[in-house]
Design an enzyme around this catalytic site. Structure first.
Site, short mmCIF file in Angstrom:
data_model
loop_
_atom_site.label_atom_id
_atom_site.label_comp_id
_atom_site.label_asym_id
_atom_site.label_seq_id
_atom_site.Cartn_x
_atom_site.Cartn_y
_atom_site.Cartn_z
N GLU A 44 -5.26 3.51 6.38
CA GLU A 44 -4.94 3.26 4.99
C GLU A 44 -5.59 4.33 4.11
O GLU A 44 -5.09 4.67 3.04
CB GLU A 44 -5.47 1.87 4.61
N ARG B 151 0.82 -1.22 0.00
CA ARG B 151 0.00 0.00 0.00
C ARG B 151 0.86 1.27 0.00
O ARG B 151 0.50 2.28 0.58
CB ARG B 151 -0.96 0.04 1.21
N SER C 211 -10.79 -1.20 3.30
CA SER C 211 -9.98 -1.28 4.53
C SER C 211 -9.66 0.13 5.01
O SER C 211 -9.04 0.89 4.28
CB SER C 211 -8.68 -2.01 4.26
N1 EPU Z 1 -9.92 -11.34 10.43
C1 EPU Z 1 -10.66 -11.49 11.58
N2 EPU Z 1 -11.72 -10.67 11.76
C2 EPU Z 1 -12.09 -9.72 10.86
C3 EPU Z 1 -11.33 -9.57 9.68
C4 EPU Z 1 -10.24 -10.40 9.48
O1 EPU Z 1 -10.37 -12.32 12.42
O2 EPU Z 1 -13.06 -9.01 11.09
C5 EPU Z 1 -8.79 -12.27 10.18
C6 EPU Z 1 -9.16 -13.25 9.07
O3 EPU Z 1 -9.79 -14.37 9.55
C7 EPU Z 1 -7.82 -13.58 8.49
C8 EPU Z 1 -7.01 -12.30 8.67
O4 EPU Z 1 -7.68 -11.55 9.68
O5 EPU Z 1 -7.18 -14.59 9.21
C9 EPU Z 1 -6.87 -11.50 7.40
O6 EPU Z 1 -8.16 -11.16 6.93
P1 EPU Z 1 -8.57 -11.12 5.36
O7 EPU Z 1 -8.01 -12.28 4.69
O8 EPU Z 1 -10.01 -10.84 5.28
O9 EPU Z 1 -7.76 -9.93 4.74
P2 EPU Z 1 -7.36 -8.57 5.37
O10 EPU Z 1 -5.93 -8.61 5.78
O11 EPU Z 1 -8.33 -8.22 6.41
C10 EPU Z 1 -6.52 -7.52 3.10
C11 EPU Z 1 -6.64 -6.22 2.38
C12 EPU Z 1 -7.96 -6.13 1.61
C13 EPU Z 1 -8.01 -7.28 0.64
C14 EPU Z 1 -7.88 -8.60 1.44
C15 EPU Z 1 -7.82 -9.81 0.56
C16 EPU Z 1 -5.39 -4.57 3.65
C17 EPU Z 1 -5.44 -3.42 4.58
N3 EPU Z 1 -6.55 -5.10 3.31
O12 EPU Z 1 -7.53 -7.58 4.11
O13 EPU Z 1 -7.96 -4.91 0.88
O14 EPU Z 1 -9.22 -7.29 -0.10
O15 EPU Z 1 -6.65 -8.58 2.19
O16 EPU Z 1 -6.58 -9.86 -0.07
O17 EPU Z 1 -4.29 -4.99 3.25
C18 EPU Z 1 -8.62 -2.62 0.86
O18 EPU Z 1 -7.42 -2.34 0.81
O19 EPU Z 1 -9.51 -1.73 0.86
C19 EPU Z 1 -9.02 -4.02 0.95
C20 EPU Z 1 -10.29 -4.37 1.09
#
Ligand code: EPU
Length: 335
Positions: A331, A163, A235
């Protein structure tokens, strides 16, 4: 062609749906438009407002907002396997993904349904499901405000990180991105190793560009709120990266904490998990809340101001810091 607006409401131009105004907004298409706009020198305050999907206005904007309107997509070089595609800054990112998928071109299918325009993709190096824009960006074209000339920057000079890019730092307020060139491929390059992607692709009949696009779109729709229904900017926070010893301390206390290797020996944590475990998921205060299915996303429950959103975000940051000793940064671009 330039379309210029004065004292314009930004409510339909930011996905959070906050009601602020801009003193001046200009939609531009060409380099000549930008030359004309900056002819008398740059205004004291200006910035680019692209799709408004990663921005939070906390006040009325007194300066000039620039919105790219050109929407051309063209193949610039076809080498058989590698195909170079140039998209003007105003192309909707997801239209570009659809365009590539229709033509059998691999490389951006995992970035399906990310809201926003192509010109914004390099700024925060958009990423999802194991893929980042930097993996396919060949070069970025821009207008340099100081010299009034066009510049092209190769990807190697864009300072891409998680990012991150030079457009958020040294080039911030100095250039206006007008187009991006991507390097796509006719050879299948499926990336299915993130979360539920492989399973969702299998459920649709196996690996194909179309099936991957549909699988990713379905996963996103299930997790992320539609801004047309509840204002949000995806995010709101970045996933924090901590040092190895800090990660070891955290994992000793919370063995189920998600963690991923990051560059330079760091460990990336999941901000969504931290916020969730700090008890914020689904919680609302006034007109702002944390989304029920993804704790990384803050939502406007109706009529919230940017100031309310940011005050709520600060409370979440403090709460996560108190509970885990981890700082999470925003972000979203705060204006
Ligand atoms: N998790 C939780 N609770 C929640 C959300 C997440 O426990 O409410 C846990 C999930 O179970 C998982 C981990 O956190 O083990 C990561 O969650 P997830 O795979 O949903 O991805 P993320 O890290 O929350 C990132 C990006 C998203 C992108 C997804 C998929 C960032 C800040 N966000 O989210 O990007 O769609 O990965 O690749 O890096 C965005 O930038 O606007 C965005 C939506």
């Amino acid at each position: 062609m330039i379309r210029e607006f004065h004292h314009i409401s930004l409510r339909d131009r930011n996905s959070f749906g906050v009601e602020q105004q801009a003193a001046r907004l200009a939609e531009f298409e060409t380099a000549d438009d930008l030359r004309a706009i900056f002819a008398g020198g740059a205004p004291a305050e200006w910035c680019v407002l692209s799709g408004g999907n990663n921005i939070l206005f906390t006040r009325d904007y007194d300066g000039l907002l620039l919105t790219p309107a050109a929407r051309g997509i063209a193949v610039t070089k076809d080498e058989g396997d590698r195909v170079y595609v140039r998209a003007e800054a105003g192309v909707e990112w997801d239209d570009l993904v659809e365009w590539a998928v229709e033509r059998g071109l691999w490389g951006i299918e995992n970035l399906s349904l990310i809201p926003g325009k192509a010109g914004a993709a390099p700024v925060q190096n958009i990423g999802a499901y194991g893929c980042e824009a930097k993996d396919v960006i060949e070069r970025v074209e821009m207008f340099c405000v100081e010299t009034g000339t066009m510049l092209t920057l190769d990807a190697a000079h864009c300072g891409f990180g998680y990012r991150e890019s030079v457009f958020k730092h040294t080039l911030r307020g100095r250039v206006v991105i007008t187009a991006v060139e991507l390097r796509l491929s006719r050879t299948p390059q499926p990336r299915l190793d993130y979360g539920d992607v492989a399973r969702e692709v299998e459920a649709r009949g196996g690996v194909s560009l179309r099936n991957i696009r549909e699988a990713i779109s379905a996963i996103r729709r299930a997790k992320l709120p539609d801004p047309k229904v509840a204002g949000n900017a995806g995010s709101f926070f970045k996933n924090p990266v901590v040092g190895a010893s800090e990660a070891a301390r955290l994992l000793a206390a919370w063995p189920d904490m998600p963690h991923y290797p990051a560059p330079d020996g760091g460990v990336k944590l999941a901000a969504g998990w931290l916020i969730d475990r700090a008890g914020w998921k689904g919680r609302s205060e006034g007109r702002v809340g944390v989304h029920e299915r993804q704790a990384l996303v803050l939502v406007n429950r109706g009529g919230a101001t940017g100031a309310e959103v940011i005050a709520f975000a600060r409370r979440i940051q403090r709460s996560v810091a108190e509970r885990f000793g981890v700082e999470i940064s925003t972000e979203v671009n705060i204006l």
